[in-house]
Motif scaffolding. Structure first.
Motif, short mmCIF file in Angstrom:
data_model
loop_
_atom_site.label_atom_id
_atom_site.label_comp_id
_atom_site.label_asym_id
_atom_site.label_seq_id
_atom_site.Cartn_x
_atom_site.Cartn_y
_atom_site.Cartn_z
N UNK A 15 36.43 9.57 2.83
CA UNK A 15 37.91 9.38 2.64
C UNK A 15 38.25 8.22 1.78
N UNK A 16 39.13 8.52 0.87
CA UNK A 16 39.72 7.58 -0.28
C UNK A 16 39.85 6.37 0.74
N UNK A 17 40.66 6.49 1.71
CA UNK A 17 41.15 5.52 2.62
C UNK A 17 40.06 4.54 2.91
N UNK A 27 38.43 -1.06 3.76
CA UNK A 27 37.47 -1.67 4.55
C UNK A 27 36.99 -2.73 3.81
N UNK A 28 37.78 -3.76 3.53
CA UNK A 28 37.44 -4.91 2.45
C UNK A 28 36.36 -5.57 3.19
N UNK A 29 36.02 -5.55 4.45
CA UNK A 29 34.64 -6.35 4.97
C UNK A 29 33.51 -5.70 4.92
N UNK A 30 33.63 -4.49 4.61
CA UNK A 30 32.28 -3.66 4.60
C UNK A 30 31.25 -4.02 3.59
N UNK A 31 29.92 -4.20 4.08
CA UNK A 31 28.81 -4.71 3.24
C UNK A 31 27.84 -3.96 3.35
N UNK A 32 27.87 -2.82 4.24
CA UNK A 32 26.56 -1.72 4.00
C UNK A 32 27.13 -0.47 4.34
N UNK A 33 27.01 0.48 3.41
CA UNK A 33 27.28 2.06 3.60
C UNK A 33 26.27 2.90 3.13
N UNK A 34 25.86 3.69 4.27
CA UNK A 34 24.71 4.50 3.94
C UNK A 34 25.20 5.85 4.57
N UNK A 35 25.18 6.92 3.58
CA UNK A 35 25.53 8.18 3.63
C UNK A 35 24.73 9.22 3.09
N UNK A 62 37.62 4.45 -5.13
CA UNK A 62 38.01 3.58 -4.11
C UNK A 62 36.95 2.70 -3.65
N UNK A 63 35.74 3.11 -3.69
CA UNK A 63 34.61 2.36 -3.29
C UNK A 63 34.65 1.22 -4.07
N UNK A 64 34.93 1.08 -5.34
CA UNK A 64 35.04 -0.09 -6.19
C UNK A 64 35.80 -1.19 -5.73
N UNK A 65 36.52 -0.90 -4.68
CA UNK A 65 37.66 -2.10 -3.88
C UNK A 65 36.76 -2.91 -2.78
N UNK A 66 35.56 -2.36 -2.60
CA UNK A 66 35.00 -2.86 -1.26
C UNK A 66 34.06 -4.06 -1.81
N UNK A 67 34.49 -5.23 -2.12
CA UNK A 67 34.03 -6.28 -3.13
C UNK A 67 32.78 -6.96 -2.11
N UNK A 93 32.86 1.29 -9.89
CA UNK A 93 31.60 0.40 -9.18
C UNK A 93 30.85 -0.75 -9.95
N UNK A 94 31.16 -0.75 -11.05
CA UNK A 94 31.01 -2.05 -11.67
C UNK A 94 31.77 -3.38 -11.34
N UNK A 95 32.95 -3.14 -10.49
CA UNK A 95 33.52 -4.26 -9.89
C UNK A 95 32.79 -4.76 -8.57
N UNK A 96 31.80 -4.35 -8.19
CA UNK A 96 31.15 -4.61 -6.92
C UNK A 96 30.05 -5.90 -7.33
N UNK A 97 30.48 -6.96 -7.40
CA UNK A 97 29.68 -8.22 -7.79
C UNK A 97 28.57 -8.50 -6.62
N UNK A 98 28.95 -8.08 -5.42
CA UNK A 98 27.87 -8.37 -4.49
C UNK A 98 26.86 -7.46 -4.03
N UNK A 99 26.77 -6.31 -5.00
CA UNK A 99 25.92 -5.32 -4.67
C UNK A 99 24.71 -5.66 -5.20
N UNK A 100 23.58 -5.31 -4.16
CA UNK A 100 22.22 -5.55 -4.43
C UNK A 100 21.31 -4.20 -4.37
N UNK A 101 21.57 -3.32 -3.71
CA UNK A 101 20.99 -2.27 -3.53
C UNK A 101 22.03 -0.87 -3.64
#
Length: 206
Positions: free
Chosen positions: A133-135, A139-147, A159-164, A184-192
């Motif tokens: 869902x675009x909504x 979820x601005x505290x989300x740090x792990x997304x596995x789908x 919208x995933x780019x909003x999850x900093x 997606x380039x806005x995700x400065x905390x991204x490791x994996x």
């Protein structure tokens, strides 16, 4: 209250997998790896203080009870490695303290309900389904997304780019197409990051 009555009133607190608070109310159920099957009762909604529910690694093969969404005290729910079917119930977004949701390795159909985006303390989502869902951009505290290994299609939601806080995104083995959104380039905390085995093209945004 006589002692024997008080003890009988909280005898459930001594059952395997059950933990209670000081008032004798059930706050945790850990029924993982117990070879359980059948269906989860709608009466689970009567556990008003339940904060953790672990049902991993059993043989449940029914749909989830809709009443599950009425347990607003939930913080952690693990339904992984069963055979649950049907749609994931709407309403868990009202569990304002929900932090982790794991529903991997089941047979759910449909997407995660968009109202789950109201559970803004969510940090971890593991799920197999057919839509993001675009909504979820809320979820601005989300740090792990596995789908991974699902039937997700269309384009990866920008919208995933909003999850900093995201440090991990696994979307491999789905049916995504098009280009990776520049957000997606806005995700400065991204490791994996793993988008392999999809139909996407282009470069990963810097």
């Amino acid at each position: 209250m006589p002692t024997n009555i008080a003890e009988n009133a909280s005898i459930h607190c001594s059952w395997t997998g059950v933990s209670c608070n000081t008032q004798g109310l059930v706050e945790g159920l850990n029924l993982s790896n117990m070879n359980l099957s059948g269906r989860i009762s709608e009466h689970i909604q009567e556990l008003h203080s339940l904060s953790s529910l672990y049902l991993c690694c059993n043989a449940f093969s029914s749909s989830l009870p809709k009443s599950l969404s009425k347990i607003t005290s939930l913080r952690t729910i693990d339904l992984s490695q069963n055979n649950f079917i049907g749609n994931f119930p709407r309403g868990l977004g009202t569990a304002s303290r929900l932090m982790a949701e794991n529903a991997l390795s089941n047979d759910f159909s449909g997407s995660l309900p968009d109202d789950l985006a109201n559970a803004t303390m969510l940090e971890t989502i593991d799920f197999r389904g057919s839509g993001i869902p675009a909504e979820f951009g809320n979820l601005t505290t989300l740090n792990y997304l596995d789908l991974v290994v699902g039937t997700l299609g269309g384009q990866i939601p920008p919208e995933l780019g909003m999850l900093k806080q995201l440090d991990t995104i696994f979307l491999y083995k789905n049916n995504f197409e098009g280009k990776i959104p520049p957000e997606i380039g806005n995700l400065t905390s991204l490791v994996y990051l793993d988008f392999s085995d999809n139909l996407i093209s282009g470069e990963i945004p810097a």
